[in-house]
Enzyme design. Structure first.
Site, PDB file in Angstrom:
ATOM      1  N   CYS A   2       0.871  -1.174   0.000  1.00 37.42           N
ATOM      2  CA  CYS A   2       0.000   0.000   0.000  1.00 37.42           C
ATOM      3  C   CYS A   2       0.911   1.229   0.000  1.00 37.42           C
ATOM      4  CB  CYS A   2      -0.836   0.035   1.258  1.00 37.42           C
ATOM      5  SG  CYS A   2      -1.782  -1.473   1.516  1.00 37.42           S
ATOM      6  N   ARG A  27       1.517   1.583  -6.132  1.00 42.81           N
ATOM      7  CA  ARG A  27       1.786   0.686  -5.003  1.00 42.81           C
ATOM      8  C   ARG A  27       0.553  -0.105  -4.560  1.00 42.81           C
ATOM      9  NH1 ARG A  27       6.358   1.572  -2.113  1.00 42.81           N
ATOM     10  NH2 ARG A  27       5.347   0.691  -0.285  1.00 42.81           N
ATOM     11  N   TRP A  74      -3.779  -1.957  -1.178  1.00 45.26           N
ATOM     12  CA  TRP A  74      -3.749  -3.201  -1.938  1.00 45.26           C
ATOM     13  C   TRP A  74      -4.143  -4.269  -0.931  1.00 45.26           C
ATOM     14  CZ3 TRP A  74       0.333  -7.284  -2.360  1.00 45.26           C
ATOM     15  CH2 TRP A  74       0.026  -8.204  -3.367  1.00 45.26           C
ATOM     16  N   ASN A 100       1.004   0.289   6.015  1.00 39.98           N
ATOM     17  CA  ASN A 100       1.452  -0.554   4.905  1.00 39.98           C
ATOM     18  C   ASN A 100       2.213  -1.726   5.512  1.00 39.98           C
ATOM     19  OD1 ASN A 100       2.536  -1.572   2.482  1.00 39.98           O
ATOM     20  ND2 ASN A 100       4.344  -0.271   2.697  1.00 39.98           N
ATOM     21  N   GLY A 101       1.827  -2.954   5.159  1.00 37.68           N
ATOM     22  CA  GLY A 101       2.520  -4.128   5.693  1.00 37.68           C
ATOM     23  C   GLY A 101       1.533  -5.098   6.302  1.00 37.68           C
ATOM     24  N   GLU A 463       8.114 -14.687 -20.262  1.00 35.69           N
ATOM     25  CA  GLU A 463       7.909 -13.269 -19.957  1.00 35.69           C
ATOM     26  C   GLU A 463       6.758 -12.706 -20.802  1.00 35.69           C
ATOM     27  OE1 GLU A 463       8.588 -11.325 -17.726  1.00 35.69           O
ATOM     28  OE2 GLU A 463       8.321  -9.329 -18.555  1.00 35.69           O
ATOM     29  N   LYS A 467       3.328 -10.907 -19.433  1.00 28.04           N
ATOM     30  CA  LYS A 467       2.853  -9.572 -19.853  1.00 28.04           C
ATOM     31  C   LYS A 467       1.420  -9.645 -20.372  1.00 28.04           C
ATOM     32  CE  LYS A 467       5.085  -7.790 -18.165  1.00 28.04           C
ATOM     33  NZ  LYS A 467       6.274  -8.154 -17.464  1.00 28.04           N
ATOM     34  N   GLU A 470      -1.042 -10.207 -17.445  1.00 30.13           N
ATOM     35  CA  GLU A 470      -1.217  -9.042 -16.568  1.00 30.13           C
ATOM     36  C   GLU A 470      -2.009  -7.932 -17.248  1.00 30.13           C
ATOM     37  OE1 GLU A 470       2.618  -8.387 -13.873  1.00 30.13           O
ATOM     38  OE2 GLU A 470       3.084  -8.611 -15.978  1.00 30.13           O
ATOM     39  N   HIS A 486       4.403 -33.041 -26.177  1.00 27.11           N
ATOM     40  CA  HIS A 486       4.287 -33.785 -24.921  1.00 27.11           C
ATOM     41  C   HIS A 486       3.060 -33.347 -24.121  1.00 27.11           C
ATOM     42  CE1 HIS A 486       8.127 -35.669 -25.628  1.00 27.11           C
ATOM     43  NE2 HIS A 486       8.626 -34.480 -25.921  1.00 27.11           N
ATOM     44  N   LYS A 581       2.673  -3.114  -7.553  1.00 29.45           N
ATOM     45  CA  LYS A 581       3.986  -3.009  -8.187  1.00 29.45           C
ATOM     46  C   LYS A 581       5.059  -3.824  -7.476  1.00 29.45           C
ATOM     47  CE  LYS A 581       6.981  -1.461 -11.113  1.00 29.45           C
ATOM     48  NZ  LYS A 581       6.990  -2.210 -12.380  1.00 29.45           N
TER      49      LYS A 581
END
Ligand code: F6R
Length: 586
Positions: A2, A27, A74, A100-101, A463, A467, A470, A486, A581
């Site tokens: 956050c 954040r 968040w 935050n935490g 990667e 992307k 997300e 396979h 983030k």
């Protein structure tokens, strides 16, 4: 993760707080709130949504007073609701906090407080901080004493700011960032310098285990037992002020577009560290490399490069898996930790475990004030400037740039990397958007995308999948080309799109064969290649370059594809749902 913010000064606090929160929205952005102090009372407004949405409905920036706190959330404990949004007032309404935490012992603390008739309005762990402060303040009638007692009670990791009804701001840092901005007649408390950079570039980085008090007597910093500590003011690099979108529609597009520049700058702020890292790696018995998400994909490229060119075996480990790995890190090893933020809890835990086995840590990190830096023997800076878009783009190519530079040093120039040339090729890809925009239109209603790559292109396929997931919320999966038969071939039909990462190199023929097998099952093929083929339904051309260098350039059109597909799907490319983030919680 956050963001928290506090302001103590002579100007109206609320608009300053709202501006700061907007800049730190990367954040966490599911809800937002502000509390201010005026005429010995606390005013508080909050709600679910982005800063600008909630500000439109709640008029957060109209709250009166020159002292205040704010938060973007968040969600970790408790759903995304108005009640769970911060700030949280104490029962008496005389104290409000933003946090935050994670408070690990919040249920025990809650029980203790409930026995004393405190009630809780939210499902969050954070609300206990407000009521603990209240309980101790009622006993001690002193802000500093009540803060010290509260810090003794809390377990977990946190940064919080509390505002008392007399206007005192009290803040504490334990394994989450907290920075003080020092203005002419004002102080800021913030998770990130972006929270105050428009107001001042004088900052004090609060140490872990220190708290801060700001009142009419000024600023005091103490360690958790109350002993005052002296801290220097540092000038914050002006580059942080760059965190504006400028003419770009989104930060993500801006950051993708910065890559011709950032690829050259990678590691340039820490040249000696590259030398030192080279020396450590060359002489280490075992070398491990770790990271999460995108940073782990960079680690996979490193394994390939180092093994092929520098003849050094690296063992890649997903950071969150290290605590569960049956094989411990061998003594006297090197662990290379890659992290844009330097604050990912999983990466920090992996580093901690490795250090206990006596490993030395080399970190590749963008934020040079981060916790990872404190834990490292050698720190190589990505040097790509602030990355605000939640999905990593320019930081990935900067990580690759550093990995190439280190490998090149170890093998005495055997790869022959020419970053000026790569920069020009990235610029060329960026200037030809139109084909990519056209392909993005085709992906609008697709539910599954597979990305195929062999050898050094497989990490890029992973990667690429990350992307696409997300930014577009389309299910996407990276597949090593040879694995197709396979299992994944069973999924191929006319509803599926497959991106083939297929430069004209040693992997080309095998990958073209895979593409034909897929096409025979009706799936549509998007070829990312420097060579045209009739198997591609859509061809996204990339320039030709030496085989080893393709990864850095082939990810660029995929970043753009994910970005433009997000626009087609009307998702928010800068702030994908449910993500943050940097993931500072486990
Ligand atoms: C993907 C993404 C995440 C991060 C991961 C690690 O676009 O952004 O997967 O790469 O959370 O973050 P850092 O590098 O800050 O440790």
């Amino acid at each position: 993760m956050c963001s928290i913010i506090g302001y103590y000064g002579i100007d109206t606090a609320a608009p300053i707080l709202v501006k700061g929160l907007k800049r730190m929205e990367y954040r966490g952005y599911d809800s937002v709130g502000v509390a201010t102090k005026s005429e010995d009372r606390i005013n508080l407004k909050k709600g679910v949504g982005k800063v600008s949405e909630v500000n439109n409905t709640e008029q957060l920036d109209k709250l009166p007073g020159t002292i205040g706190i704010g938060h973007t959330r968040w969600a970790t404990h408790g759903k995304v609701t108005d009640k769970n949004a911060h700030p949280h007032p104490s029962n008496s309404g005389r104290i409000a906090i933003v946090h935050n935490g994670i408070i690990e012992n919040f249920s025990e603390l809650k029980k203790i407080l409930e026995k004393k008739n405190y009630t809780f309005k939210s499902e969050t762990d954070s609300e206990v901080i407000a009521n603990l402060l209240q309980m101790h303040y009622d006993e001690k009638s002193d802000v500093k004493e009540s803060l010290i007692e509260t810090l003794r009670d809390l377990k977990g990791h946190y940064a919080f700011v509390a505002m008392f009804e007399d206007g005192t701001l009290a803040a504490a840092r334990f394994h989450e960032p907290l920075i003080i901005g020092v203005g002419k007649e004002s102080y800021f408390l913030s998770s990130d310098v972006l929270g105050f950079i428009e107001q001042t570039d004088d900052a004090i980085y609060v140490d872990n285990g220190d708290f801060v008090l700001i009142d009419s007597a000024g600023l005091q910093i103490c360690n958790f037992d109350g002993t005052p500590v002296k801290k220097q003011i540092t000038k914050v690099s002006k580059e942080f002020a760059d965190a504006y979108k400028g003419d770009y529609a989104h930060f993500t597009l801006k950051e993708i577009s910065e890559q011709p520049d950032t690829i050259i700058k990678a590691g340039e702020n820490t040249i000696e560290a590259i030398e030192q890292a080279t020396d450590y790696i060359k002489h280490a018995k075992n070398v491990y490399i770790t990271g999460s998400g995108t940073s782990y994909n960079a680690a996979l490229v490193a394994k390939y490069l180092m093994s092929k060119y520098a003849k050094i075996k690296l063992e890649p480990i997903i950071s969150s898996e290290l605590p569960f790995s049956p094989d411990s890190i061998e003594p006297n090893s090197i662990l290379i930790a890659i992290s844009q933020s330097g604050e990912s809890a999983d990466v920090l835990e992996a580093v901690n475990i490795a250090k206990k086995s006596g490993a030395k840590i080399i970190s590749i990190v963008n934020l040079l004030t981060s916790s990872l830096v404190q834990e490292s023997s050698v720190v190589i800076g990505m040097n790509c400037g602030p990355e605000i878009g939640v999905a990593a783009t320019k930081s990935f190519t900067s990580q690759l740039g550093i990995i190439y530079k280190v490998t090149e040093k170890i093998c005495a120039g055997c790869i022959g990397v020419d970053f000026e040339k790569i920069s020009a090729l990235i610029a060329k890809i960026l200037s030809s958007h139109s084909k990519i925009m056209e392909v993005a239109k085709q992906l609008k209603d697709v539910s599954d995308i597979y990305i195929l790559g062999r050898g050094i292109h497989y990490p890029i396929a992973s990667e690429a999948a990350l992307k696409l997931k997300e930014l577009t919320y389309i299910h996407a999966e990276g597949i090593p080309g040879g694995e197709l038969k396979h299992g994944p071939l069973a999924l191929m039909d006319s509803n599926v799109f497959v991106v083939i990462i297929n430069p004209n190199d040693s992997t080309y023929n095998d990958t073209i064969t895979s593409a034909r097998e897929i096409k025979a099952r009706g799936a549509k093929i998007i070829g990312i290649s420097d060579k045209k083929s009739d198997v591609y339904d859509y061809w996204i051309e990339i320039p030709t370059i030496e085989e080893s260098m393709f990864p850095i350039i082939e990810i660029i059109p995929i970043q753009l594809l994910a970005y433009y597909s997000a626009l087609e799907k009307e998702t928010d490319p800068d702030y994908p749902r449910n993500l943050a983030k940097s993931v500072t919680v486990k």
